[in-house]
Design a protein around this motif. Sequence first.
Motif, mmCIF file in Angstrom:
data_model
loop_
_atom_site.group_PDB
_atom_site.id
_atom_site.type_symbol
_atom_site.label_atom_id
_atom_site.label_comp_id
_atom_site.label_asym_id
_atom_site.label_seq_id
_atom_site.Cartn_x
_atom_site.Cartn_y
_atom_site.Cartn_z
ATOM 1 N N GLY A 96 4.995 11.080 21.983
ATOM 2 C CA GLY A 96 5.667 10.613 20.769
ATOM 3 C C GLY A 96 4.680 10.450 19.633
ATOM 4 O O GLY A 96 4.839 9.577 18.781
ATOM 5 N N ASP A 97 3.653 11.270 19.619
ATOM 6 C CA ASP A 97 2.498 11.086 18.741
ATOM 7 C C ASP A 97 2.886 10.865 17.277
ATOM 8 O O ASP A 97 3.546 11.703 16.656
ATOM 9 N N THR A 98 2.448 9.730 16.746
ATOM 10 C CA THR A 98 2.805 9.296 15.392
ATOM 11 C C THR A 98 1.561 8.788 14.674
ATOM 12 O O THR A 98 0.783 8.025 15.244
ATOM 13 N N VAL A 99 1.394 9.224 13.414
ATOM 14 C CA VAL A 99 0.297 8.736 12.579
ATOM 15 C C VAL A 99 0.851 8.268 11.241
ATOM 16 O O VAL A 99 1.525 9.034 10.531
ATOM 17 N N PHE A 100 0.576 7.018 10.891
ATOM 18 C CA PHE A 100 0.858 6.502 9.565
ATOM 19 C C PHE A 100 -0.384 6.684 8.693
ATOM 20 O O PHE A 100 -1.506 6.816 9.207
ATOM 21 N N ALA A 101 -0.200 6.677 7.392
ATOM 22 C CA ALA A 101 -1.334 6.740 6.465
ATOM 23 C C ALA A 101 -1.027 5.870 5.261
ATOM 24 O O ALA A 101 0.130 5.750 4.845
ATOM 25 N N ALA A 102 -2.064 5.251 4.714
ATOM 26 C CA ALA A 102 -1.873 4.355 3.578
ATOM 27 C C ALA A 102 -3.093 4.338 2.677
ATOM 28 O O ALA A 102 -4.216 4.610 3.122
ATOM 29 N N ALA A 141 0.841 -1.196 0.000
ATOM 30 C CA ALA A 141 0.000 0.000 0.000
ATOM 31 C C ALA A 141 0.878 1.249 0.000
ATOM 32 O O ALA A 141 1.845 1.342 0.768
ATOM 33 N N VAL A 142 0.526 2.196 -0.849
ATOM 34 C CA VAL A 142 1.211 3.487 -0.858
ATOM 35 C C VAL A 142 1.069 4.099 0.530
ATOM 36 O O VAL A 142 -0.029 4.151 1.089
ATOM 37 N N ALA A 143 2.180 4.551 1.116
ATOM 38 C CA ALA A 143 2.128 4.954 2.518
ATOM 39 C C ALA A 143 3.067 6.106 2.822
ATOM 40 O O ALA A 143 4.084 6.321 2.159
ATOM 41 N N SER A 144 2.706 6.831 3.875
ATOM 42 C CA SER A 144 3.539 7.887 4.425
ATOM 43 C C SER A 144 3.215 8.001 5.909
ATOM 44 O O SER A 144 2.545 7.124 6.470
#
Length: 331
Positions: free
Chosen positions: A270-276, A37-40
């Motif tokens: 350490g708030d982190t969000v991935f997206a796909a 999956a295309v991700a950032s």
Amino acid sequence: MPDLLNLITDIEGVSVGHATDLALGSGVTVIVFDEPAVASGTVLGGAPGGRDTGLLDPSMTVNAVDAFALSGGSAFGLDAAGGVQAGLRELGRGFTVGSVRIPIVPQAILMDLLNGGDKDWGLHSPYRDMGYAALKAATKGAFALGTAGAGTGATTATVKGGLGSACTVSSAGHRVAAIVAVNALGSATIGDGPHFWAAPFEKDAEFGGLGMPDVADHRMRLKGMNTPATTIGAVVTDAQLTKAEAHRLSLAGHDGFARALLPAHLPLDGDTVFAASTARHRRDDMASLMELCHLATIVMARAIARGVYAATALPVEGAQKAWCDRYPNGH
């Protein structure tokens, strides 16, 4: 959404698996894609922990991922992605480099080492095995919320944290969903009461249907001035996105943090969000991207509240009370 479970697995081609250890007071959650999956992703907290997050920058070469890993254990939990990679390697998955394949599994970790669980695991941490187990447990359809997977040991300033998820559909028919392990330095609830900051976005009483209180007490509540904390999650859509557009979607997910947690993005978060994007449905106009970002904010806020609402206290002495313990009658 009568045909949806209100979970990230409502996105076609997405599976979720948990490894949960209540005695340890920690766990791992894996989000697996049927196809890369295309991700950032983006990190806005001041004290993050992650693995392979650098490659998610839109300027970097690798465009797609096989899975995301969310884990407890603080830096020890970074072993979990290795277990996920091992399972994906068995399946022949991964980015092709010459004659080999390397599974791409960006990971974020949260700090749950001080929640009362038994962390005396010996020489090596258990997280690699837990990552492998979570991958093997990954399935489409329903999965546990609350004190499960990466949300097992999560806490907040006021009540037990947990693992949450939510889904919605855009006007063009694109699905967008969030999954999150809520381990906030701040609070998902308002003042000393049961109401959630995410209440304006709630659907079908999914976290109690309490609405907002008459007066919102916005004084700062923290679980400690020197205690690192992290809320970690992902937003996924079936709409076609470029890597740069996925990066923008991850920022919108952080807006959901800001609407469901007070405060968020602190120096010790350490708030982190991935997206796909699974790219199952075409999309190439700006209007639909802006709506997806709008909805990403909302589903993340809802997922945060759902995770806290569904949580149960750890079965250890002195464990933080859950929302259901503090407000057994919903108020």
